[in-house]
Design an enzyme around this catalytic site. Structure first.
Site, short mmCIF file in Angstrom:
data_model
loop_
_atom_site.label_atom_id
_atom_site.label_comp_id
_atom_site.label_asym_id
_atom_site.label_seq_id
_atom_site.Cartn_x
_atom_site.Cartn_y
_atom_site.Cartn_z
N SER A 86 0.85 -1.18 0.00
CA SER A 86 0.00 0.00 0.00
C SER A 86 0.89 1.24 0.00
O SER A 86 2.04 1.19 0.44
CB SER A 86 -0.93 0.02 1.22
OG SER A 86 -1.88 1.07 1.11
N SER A 87 0.33 2.33 -0.51
CA SER A 87 1.10 3.57 -0.58
C SER A 87 0.17 4.76 -0.52
O SER A 87 -1.05 4.65 -0.71
CB SER A 87 1.93 3.62 -1.87
OG SER A 87 1.08 3.75 -2.99
N SER A 88 0.76 5.92 -0.23
CA SER A 88 0.08 7.20 -0.40
C SER A 88 0.50 7.73 -1.76
O SER A 88 1.68 7.98 -2.00
CB SER A 88 0.48 8.17 0.72
OG SER A 88 -0.15 9.43 0.53
#
Length: 366
Positions: A86-88
């Site tokens: 997951s990432s921003s």
């Protein structure tokens, strides 16, 4: 628990990021949301890799934390071992997608891929909590997102579940946005659309903007590239044993620069594929490899040698794409037509060369 940061410095850096986004031509209304929604509340830490691919975590106690959070960068926020999960997302890319949605007051918005919750906060900031539904399959992410959103003062509906199923009890939706790479548009989304709904979703290495009318959807790709993490369950394997499998043949296609030139059409024609390149001691390409989750592999060397194995002839597809695209194609020349039984990406014209996306139909260049 979120470690305290220098609030004045965060505000200054946030303003600088917003100013850069506005100078780049982004919609001032969305830039204002970036200026007013503190990204650091949604990214209390992130992971970086050094030159030797070793991971380390950066948090509020690190000098580079705030300046990196308020840079125009995607930040890895969750990983499983060495694999980011997951990432921003890069702020400029998120604004490009939000602008393409053309959201109006009163619209209901569905987001597939909650992640940190920052994008849901931008939506709620501009249009209110009640019209925003965000879904993620990972309960760890949704729990954290609720905490981040609450801390920032936003309360959209956050649901834990498979984003491709939609959430019909809160529809119909006027806008859909996906923040993970999709192999195709879920038909459940089309069924949950209000008339003339708009979707923006990463398909392959591009962004498709789709309009839904009378149980049929169509659209085109935006000019911008997009390199999102795949939806959970869609990822290709990351390992490849080597270039010595399969019966030897030859090719006239040069492998130098090939994977970069064909990256976008390959992402459409072979969803979930992966590639690698071998180099000699001088850093020059010696061979390339491509593989898909069904066990198909292909390798080709600078000497014209090719090996293929598995249920699909991957290099045959590469050769067809090479003949179509002697130079890297413009993403905006590609479109997408969606019906209940078929999703087809096409190039230049709806009846032009194209590829069926994996919804149960046969795939290949048509």
């Amino acid at each position: 628990m979120t470690t305290a940061v220098d609030a004045e410095l965060a505000r200054t850096l946030r303003g600088e990021l917003a100013a850069n986004l506005e100078a780049a031509g982004h919609d001032p209304a969305w830039v204002k949301a970036v200026r007013e929604v503190p990204r650091h509340l949604f990214v209390p830490g992130f992971h970086t890799q050094d030159a030797n691919y070793r991971w380390s975590r950066i948090g509020p106690d690190d000098d580079a934390y705030l300046s990196t959070v308020y840079s125009d960068r995607a930040l890895t926020t969750q990983r499983d071992g060495d694999e980011p999960t997951s990432s921003s997302s890069e702020p400029s890319l998120m604004l490009t997608m939000l602008e393409a949605l053309d959201i109006r007051p009163g619209h209901r918005v569905y987001e597939c891929g909650t992640g940190t919750g920052w994008n849901a906060a931008l939506l709620a900031h501009r249009f209110g909590d009640a019209g925003v539904t965000t879904v993620d399959v990972d309960p760890e992410l949704t729990r954290a997102a609720v905490a981040h959103l609450t801390l920032a003062g936003y309360h959209p509906l956050v649901h834990t579940g498979d984003g491709v199923a939609g959430l019909p009890e809160h529809g119909p939706y006027d806008r859909f946005i996906a923040t993970c790479r999709m192999r195709a548009i879920p038909w459940a989304w089309v069924e949950q659309c209000a008339d003339e709904a708009v979707m923006v979703a990463p398909i392959g290495w591009g962004l498709a903007r789709i309009t839904v009318e009378n149980d049929r959807a169509h659209g085109r790709f935006l000019p911008d590239g997009a390199y999102f993490m795949p939806r959970r369950g869609d990822a290709a394997g990351s390992r490849f044993d080597g270039p010595d499998k399969g019966s030897p043949t030859t090719t006239s296609v040069s492998v130098t620069g090939l994977l970069d030139r064909l990256a976008f059409p390959l992402s459409l024609a072979l969803p979930s594929h992966n590639t690698c390149t071998w180099y000699d001691d001088t850093g020059s390409d010696t061979a390339v490899g491509i593989w898909t989750p069904d066990g198909s592999t292909a390798t080709a060397g600078v000497d014209g040698s090719v090996r293929q194995t598995g249920p699909r002839r991957l290099w045959d597809m590469v050769e067809k794409l090479d003949s179509l695209f002697p130079t890297a194609p413009c993403r905006a020349d590609f479109g997408l037509t969606i019906t209940r039984d078929r999703q087809r990406v096409w190039w230049r014209a709806e009846d032009g060369p194209g590829w069926d996306l994996p919804t149960g139909s046969r795939r290949g260049v048509t």
